[in-house]
Write a protein that holds these residues in place. Structure first.
Motif, mmCIF file in Angstrom:
data_model
loop_
_atom_site.group_PDB
_atom_site.id
_atom_site.type_symbol
_atom_site.label_atom_id
_atom_site.label_comp_id
_atom_site.label_asym_id
_atom_site.label_seq_id
_atom_site.Cartn_x
_atom_site.Cartn_y
_atom_site.Cartn_z
ATOM 1 N N ALA A 28 0.831 -1.209 0.000
ATOM 2 C CA ALA A 28 0.000 0.000 0.000
ATOM 3 C C ALA A 28 0.865 1.259 0.000
ATOM 4 O O ALA A 28 0.580 2.227 -0.714
ATOM 5 N N LEU A 29 1.941 1.258 0.786
ATOM 6 C CA LEU A 29 2.861 2.394 0.811
ATOM 7 C C LEU A 29 3.511 2.592 -0.559
ATOM 8 O O LEU A 29 3.593 3.719 -1.070
ATOM 9 N N GLY A 34 -3.444 5.116 1.139
ATOM 10 C CA GLY A 34 -3.494 5.401 2.563
ATOM 11 C C GLY A 34 -3.049 6.805 2.926
ATOM 12 O O GLY A 34 -2.815 7.671 2.073
ATOM 13 N N ASP A 35 -2.930 7.026 4.237
ATOM 14 C CA ASP A 35 -2.598 8.337 4.798
ATOM 15 C C ASP A 35 -1.276 8.221 5.541
ATOM 16 O O ASP A 35 -1.186 7.548 6.568
ATOM 17 N N ILE A 46 -1.877 4.993 7.862
ATOM 18 C CA ILE A 46 -3.208 4.415 8.058
ATOM 19 C C ILE A 46 -3.761 4.016 6.705
ATOM 20 O O ILE A 46 -3.833 4.840 5.780
ATOM 21 N N HIS A 47 -4.134 2.756 6.586
ATOM 22 C CA HIS A 47 -4.720 2.260 5.339
ATOM 23 C C HIS A 47 -5.731 1.179 5.655
ATOM 24 O O HIS A 47 -5.428 0.230 6.397
ATOM 25 N N ASP A 48 -6.926 1.330 5.137
ATOM 26 C CA ASP A 48 -7.970 0.319 5.273
ATOM 27 C C ASP A 48 -8.220 -0.037 6.741
ATOM 28 O O ASP A 48 -8.372 -1.208 7.096
ATOM 29 N N HIS A 146 -11.528 -14.812 7.454
ATOM 30 C CA HIS A 146 -10.217 -14.239 7.766
ATOM 31 C C HIS A 146 -10.212 -12.771 7.351
ATOM 32 O O HIS A 146 -10.503 -12.449 6.198
ATOM 33 N N PRO A 147 -9.886 -11.844 8.267
ATOM 34 C CA PRO A 147 -10.026 -10.419 7.964
ATOM 35 C C PRO A 147 -9.086 -9.889 6.893
ATOM 36 O O PRO A 147 -9.380 -8.864 6.282
ATOM 37 N N GLU A 148 -7.950 -10.544 6.647
ATOM 38 C CA GLU A 148 -7.030 -10.052 5.619
ATOM 39 C C GLU A 148 -7.050 -10.940 4.378
ATOM 40 O O GLU A 148 -7.367 -10.499 3.277
ATOM 41 N N GLN A 149 -6.708 -12.208 4.544
ATOM 42 C CA GLN A 149 -6.535 -13.094 3.404
ATOM 43 C C GLN A 149 -7.813 -13.289 2.603
ATOM 44 O O GLN A 149 -7.792 -13.404 1.380
ATOM 45 N N GLY A 150 -8.943 -13.310 3.294
ATOM 46 C CA GLY A 150 -10.201 -13.607 2.624
ATOM 47 C C GLY A 150 -10.642 -12.574 1.609
ATOM 48 O O GLY A 150 -11.514 -12.844 0.781
ATOM 49 N N SER A 151 -10.058 -11.385 1.642
ATOM 50 C CA SER A 151 -10.485 -10.315 0.735
ATOM 51 C C SER A 151 -9.738 -10.323 -0.597
ATOM 52 O O SER A 151 -9.983 -9.452 -1.438
#
Length: 264
Positions: A28-29, A34-35, A46-48, A146-151
């Motif tokens: 992301a960076l 992000g911010d 800060i991102h997502d 899963h909050p990360e991988q599942g997306s």
């Protein structure tokens, strides 16, 4: 990525023995998302809904982290302490953040022998470009909660495959001739270190031993690269996976833990 950001991250990694930023944050960076709040001594990103806070080791203990966290936008946020850093725990307690998840790093020597791969009626082979849709489908089903991988979607899959470390031979899939039942994505960090990056099995194919077979196939692939050690990340409460990995020679030490904190 900004040179100043890279310098702070590199210095923190050298001092702490682990990167303060995970792969998704680094991507992301790099992509300018992000911010980012950057000073001469620290950064806040800060991102997502996830906050990353890194202070240059030479400037720790002088309030840089406190100042950046105090000025963070209001609202729900989560933050990882990679390596369970004591200073992060103190900062979280001071600001009322709660410890929500523990992510274990487990390790095994690559030289330890492995049992044979058994996968009746299934071919375990290297990834092909035509598999992309099936990998995304299996991943979504396997990691639905899963909050990360599942997306992961097709765009995110392609973005990960654009990373310098990606090797199609290291992404192994279980193919029954009509569809994919699972996959094991391995990762080579450098000449000495490999990783069980992601192992996913379609819930409809659970109970056939595919998780173990795919894990073994990936470990054999990594072993053939002449690596010294293989690591993996697993949720501390995933007893089934921990039993599987422990049975294959992986071990965990308390200091090898990443902690996620959350602000309500």
């Amino acid at each position: 990525m900004d040179t100043a950001v890279d310098q702070i991250v590199h210095a923190a990694t050298s001092a702490d023995g682990t990167s303060p930023l995970d792969e998704a944050t680094l991507i992301a960076l790099h992509d300018g998302l992000g911010d980012l709040e950057l000073t001469d001594t620290a950064l806040r990103f800060i991102h997502d809904g996830e906050l990353s806070l890194v202070v240059h080791p030479a400037h720790r203990g002088h309030g840089a982290a406190t100042a950046l966290l105090s000025a963070a936008p209001e609202g729900p946020l989560s933050a990882w302490s990679h390596g369970n850093h004591p200073a992060a725990a103190r900062l979280a307690e001071r600001f009322g953040w709660v410890r929500e998840r523990d992510l274990w790093v487990m390790r095994r020597p690559a030289s330890v022998s492995l049992p044979d791969v058994v996968a009746d009626g299934v071919e375990i082979r290297a990834y092909r470009d035509s598999d992309a849709g099936e990998v995304v489908r299996v991943n979504a089903a396997a990691f639905a909660h899963h909050p990360e991988q599942g997306s992961m979607d097709r765009a995110n899959l392609a973005r990960r495959m654009a990373e310098p470390w990606f090797d199609p031979a290291g992404l192994l899939v279980a193919d029954d001739g009509s569809r994919l039942l699972g996959f094991h994505w391995t990762k080579r960090h450098d000449a000495a270190l490999g990783e069980v990056y992601v192992v996913g099995v379609d819930p409809a194919a659970q109970g056939r031993g595919l998780g173990r077979a795919l894990t073994l196939a990936g470990l054999q692939h990594l072993g053939g690269l002449g690596l010294s050690e293989v690591i993996l990340y697993v949720e501390s409460d995933n007893d089934t996976a921990i039993r599987l990995y422990s049975g294959l020679g992986f071990t965990h030490h308390d200091t090898d833990t990443h902690v996620q904190y959350r602000r309500a």
